[in-house]
Write an enzyme that holds these catalytic residues in place. Structure first.
Site, PDB file in Angstrom:
ATOM      1  N   THR A 194       0.805  -1.231   0.000  1.00 28.61           N
ATOM      2  CA  THR A 194       0.000   0.000   0.000  1.00 28.61           C
ATOM      3  C   THR A 194       0.837   1.280   0.000  1.00 28.61           C
ATOM      4  O   THR A 194       0.308   2.352   0.290  1.00 28.61           O
ATOM      5  CB  THR A 194      -0.947   0.024   1.221  1.00 28.61           C
ATOM      6  OG1 THR A 194      -0.133   0.019   2.399  1.00 28.61           O
ATOM      7  CG2 THR A 194      -1.884  -1.166   1.237  1.00 28.61           C
ATOM      8  N   ASP A 238       0.135  -5.168   3.341  1.00 26.06           N
ATOM      9  CA  ASP A 238       1.350  -4.588   3.925  1.00 26.06           C
ATOM     10  C   ASP A 238       1.270  -3.068   3.867  1.00 26.06           C
ATOM     11  O   ASP A 238       0.941  -2.492   2.823  1.00 26.06           O
ATOM     12  CB  ASP A 238       2.584  -5.050   3.132  1.00 26.06           C
ATOM     13  CG  ASP A 238       3.873  -4.496   3.727  1.00 26.06           C
ATOM     14  OD1 ASP A 238       4.256  -4.960   4.824  1.00 26.06           O
ATOM     15  OD2 ASP A 238       4.468  -3.580   3.129  1.00 26.06           O
ATOM     16  N   TYR A 279       4.625   5.517   4.964  1.00 24.60           N
ATOM     17  CA  TYR A 279       4.012   5.794   3.663  1.00 24.60           C
ATOM     18  C   TYR A 279       3.122   7.026   3.803  1.00 24.60           C
ATOM     19  O   TYR A 279       1.915   6.934   4.039  1.00 24.60           O
ATOM     20  CB  TYR A 279       3.250   4.568   3.135  1.00 24.60           C
ATOM     21  CG  TYR A 279       4.132   3.324   3.029  1.00 24.60           C
ATOM     22  CD1 TYR A 279       5.522   3.454   2.872  1.00 24.60           C
ATOM     23  CD2 TYR A 279       3.620   2.048   3.098  1.00 24.60           C
ATOM     24  CE1 TYR A 279       6.346   2.342   2.789  1.00 24.60           C
ATOM     25  CE2 TYR A 279       4.444   0.924   3.002  1.00 24.60           C
ATOM     26  CZ  TYR A 279       5.799   1.089   2.862  1.00 24.60           C
ATOM     27  OH  TYR A 279       6.617  -0.017   2.786  1.00 24.60           O
TER      28      TYR A 279
HETATM   29  N1  LIG Z   1      10.137  -2.844   3.771  1.00 22.57           N
HETATM   30  C1  LIG Z   1      10.510  -1.945   2.910  1.00 22.57           C
HETATM   31  O1  LIG Z   1      11.517  -1.251   3.072  1.00 22.57           O
HETATM   32  C2  LIG Z   1       9.682  -1.765   1.666  1.00 22.57           C
HETATM   33  C3  LIG Z   1      10.229  -1.053   0.578  1.00 22.57           C
HETATM   34  C4  LIG Z   1       9.467  -0.939  -0.567  1.00 22.57           C
HETATM   35  C5  LIG Z   1       8.196  -1.498  -0.632  1.00 22.57           C
HETATM   36  N2  LIG Z   1       7.679  -2.148   0.449  1.00 22.57           N
HETATM   37  C6  LIG Z   1       6.322  -2.747   0.409  1.00 22.57           C
HETATM   38  O2  LIG Z   1       6.223  -3.593  -0.716  1.00 22.57           O
HETATM   39  C7  LIG Z   1       5.152  -3.162  -1.563  1.00 22.57           C
HETATM   40  C8  LIG Z   1       5.474  -3.520  -2.999  1.00 22.57           C
HETATM   41  O3  LIG Z   1       6.640  -2.850  -3.454  1.00 22.57           O
HETATM   42  P1  LIG Z   1       6.569  -1.582  -4.368  1.00 22.57           P
HETATM   43  O4  LIG Z   1       5.164  -1.099  -4.415  1.00 22.57           O
HETATM   44  O5  LIG Z   1       7.616  -0.682  -3.877  1.00 22.57           O
HETATM   45  O6  LIG Z   1       7.048  -2.145  -5.771  1.00 22.57           O
HETATM   46  P2  LIG Z   1       6.403  -3.157  -6.817  1.00 22.57           P
HETATM   47  O7  LIG Z   1       5.251  -3.863  -6.230  1.00 22.57           O
HETATM   48  O8  LIG Z   1       7.508  -3.953  -7.393  1.00 22.57           O
HETATM   49  O9  LIG Z   1       5.913  -2.150  -7.969  1.00 22.57           O
HETATM   50  C9  LIG Z   1       4.889  -1.235  -7.788  1.00 22.57           C
HETATM   51  C10 LIG Z   1       4.612  -0.569  -9.128  1.00 22.57           C
HETATM   52  O10 LIG Z   1       4.236  -1.582 -10.060  1.00 22.57           O
HETATM   53  C11 LIG Z   1       3.063  -1.179 -10.752  1.00 22.57           C
HETATM   54  N3  LIG Z   1       2.308  -2.410 -11.084  1.00 22.57           N
HETATM   55  C12 LIG Z   1       1.840  -3.344 -10.229  1.00 22.57           C
HETATM   56  N4  LIG Z   1       1.267  -4.349 -10.921  1.00 22.57           N
HETATM   57  C13 LIG Z   1       1.363  -4.040 -12.233  1.00 22.57           C
HETATM   58  C14 LIG Z   1       0.946  -4.691 -13.424  1.00 22.57           C
HETATM   59  N5  LIG Z   1       0.337  -5.876 -13.400  1.00 22.57           N
HETATM   60  N6  LIG Z   1       1.216  -4.073 -14.601  1.00 22.57           N
HETATM   61  C15 LIG Z   1       1.841  -2.864 -14.654  1.00 22.57           C
HETATM   62  N7  LIG Z   1       2.267  -2.214 -13.547  1.00 22.57           N
HETATM   63  C16 LIG Z   1       2.027  -2.796 -12.344  1.00 22.57           C
HETATM   64  C17 LIG Z   1       2.324  -0.285  -9.790  1.00 22.57           C
HETATM   65  O11 LIG Z   1       1.523   0.594 -10.532  1.00 22.57           O
HETATM   66  P3  LIG Z   1       0.121   1.197 -10.040  1.00 22.57           P
HETATM   67  O12 LIG Z   1       0.165   1.355  -8.562  1.00 22.57           O
HETATM   68  O13 LIG Z   1       0.076   2.466 -10.781  1.00 22.57           O
HETATM   69  O14 LIG Z   1      -0.910   0.207 -10.450  1.00 22.57           O
HETATM   70  C18 LIG Z   1       3.493   0.451  -9.112  1.00 22.57           C
HETATM   71  O15 LIG Z   1       3.889   1.561  -9.897  1.00 22.57           O
HETATM   72  C19 LIG Z   1       4.978  -1.679  -1.220  1.00 22.57           C
HETATM   73  O16 LIG Z   1       3.709  -1.178  -1.609  1.00 22.57           O
HETATM   74  C20 LIG Z   1       5.181  -1.735   0.268  1.00 22.57           C
HETATM   75  O17 LIG Z   1       4.006  -2.220   0.907  1.00 22.57           O
HETATM   76  C21 LIG Z   1       8.420  -2.313   1.584  1.00 22.57           C
END
Ligand SMILES: NC(=O)c1ccc[n+]([C@@H]2O[C@H](COP(=O)([O-])OP(=O)(O)OC[C@H]3O[C@@H](n4cnc5c(N)ncnc54)[C@H](OP(=O)(O)O)[C@@H]3O)[C@@H](O)[C@H]2O)c1
Length: 317
Positions: free
Chosen positions: A20, A52, A57
């Protein structure tokens, strides 16, 4: 939807966890509330039972949004929530580590309010705070667990030595690393964590979206955008290497009924025996649906070998 036991927590979690970060409204594309709420509803409909979030955020905005929608849907009792502590949002590009006792207690109480709940299934230390002894942070987390405000404790962005050290002060049941086809740096640590009986939840499972094949040309993102600040594969030299990987993914997709690249990437991640669930961030219903349906896809051994070879080439370079 497929489910796996999340380490020894007793939680049986969906293959996909909905991330999220973007829903907080900072660091990613901005969508209206209806669109974001609909993505959460789609996740619930698809059987996703793990969400998550983090106060980092956008100063609790993502937590507040998730809490509100889960409440409206009457879904709190059917899902698991992981949130985090120890990484305080100051502004769009400034985050401050803070694992001090009083601060952790305060952060947790605020998260409970934000999420409109009286317990958090999994509280993760977001990043290690080098200025605070692990013992102090764990004293606070152990107290919160005793009080029933949190049910399980985990860590994110720790290495093995840090996990060994912090485990001296209490039970660490989960690990959240950065892991995908474009970043395997944490792989050995993940194997170690899984062997200790921890649940392992990958973040950046789509490499910040690049593994969906959405970006085929270098693009400039705003300074505070995570694709500029946090994930390195949207810039050279990584960008060109990822494009080489996408070419192989395109070929495997074409040979398998045009399976979506995002589905290949998530299936690749979930195939790993040391992964319990893949976190994916998206704010759109159709992407939730596409991603959630990754795990039933079957590929032949030759296709896996081609993908693995391309990933090896990229991650070793
Ligand atoms: N613990 C940590 O330090 C940490 C760090 C980073 C992230 N996180 C957690 O992990 C989660 C996931 O990581 P993330 O959001 O950073 O990266 P991610 O999931 O690898 O990528 C997110 C991006 O991918 C796009 N997307 C998702 N599915 C898609 C699809 N089927 N086709 C095209 N584009 C797609 C989303 O676009 P739209 O949203 O525009 O659809 C967004 O721009 C976060 O939301 C957070 O909860 C934790």
């Amino acid at each position: 939807m497929k489910y796996r036991m999340f380490g020894k927590t007793g939680m049986e979690v969906s293959a996909m966890t909905l991330g999220t970060w973007g829903m907080g409204g900072v660091g990613w594309d901005v969508y209206d509330e209806e669109t974001k709420a609909d993505a959460i509803k789609a996740a619930l409909e698809e059987g996703i039972n793990f969400f998550d979030t983090a106060p980092a955020y956008n100063a609790g905005a993502a937590e507040r949004f998730l809490g509100r929608v889960l409440k409206e849907e009457g879904a709190r009792g059917q899902v698991y929530i992981s949130t985090k502590c120890g990484n305080v949002f100051k502004d769009d590009i400034t985050y401050v580590r803070d694992g001090r006792y009083d601060s952790i207690i305060r952060q947790c109480d605020q998260s409970l309010l934000n999420l409109q709940t009286d317990y958090i299934d999994l509280m993760l230390i977001h990043w290690p705070d080098p200025a605070t002894p692990f013992e102090e942070t764990m004293d606070a987390l152990n107290r919160l667990k005793k009080e029933g405000k949190i049910l399980h404790i985990g860590v994110s962005n720790f290495d093995i030595d840090q996990m060994k050290e912090i485990s001296r002060y209490g039970s660490i049941e989960a690990y959240q690393p950065h892991y995908s086809m474009v970043n395997r740096q944490a792989e050995e640590t993940m194997k170690w964590a899984a062997a200790q009986g921890m649940g392992v939840m990958t973040y950046g499972s789509l490499g910040g979206g690049i593994l969906s094949g959405r970006y085929r040309e270098l693009k400039t993102f705003p300074a505070a955008d995570s694709r500029n600040r946090f994930y390195q594969h949207f810039k050279e030299p990584m960008f060109s290497r990822v494009m080489d990987l996408l070419k192989v993914m395109d070929q495997v997709s074409a040979a398998n009924g045009q399976i979506a690249l995002a589905q290949l990437a998530l299936k690749w991640c979930y195939e790993k025996p040391f992964v319990s669930t893949c976190i994916v961030g998206t704010q759109k219903r159709e992407r939730v649906l596409e991603n959630a349906r990754s795990f039933d896809q079957e590929l032949g051994a030759e296709d896996w070998a081609r993908l693995d070879q391309a990933v090896d080439q990229l991650t070793r370079a």
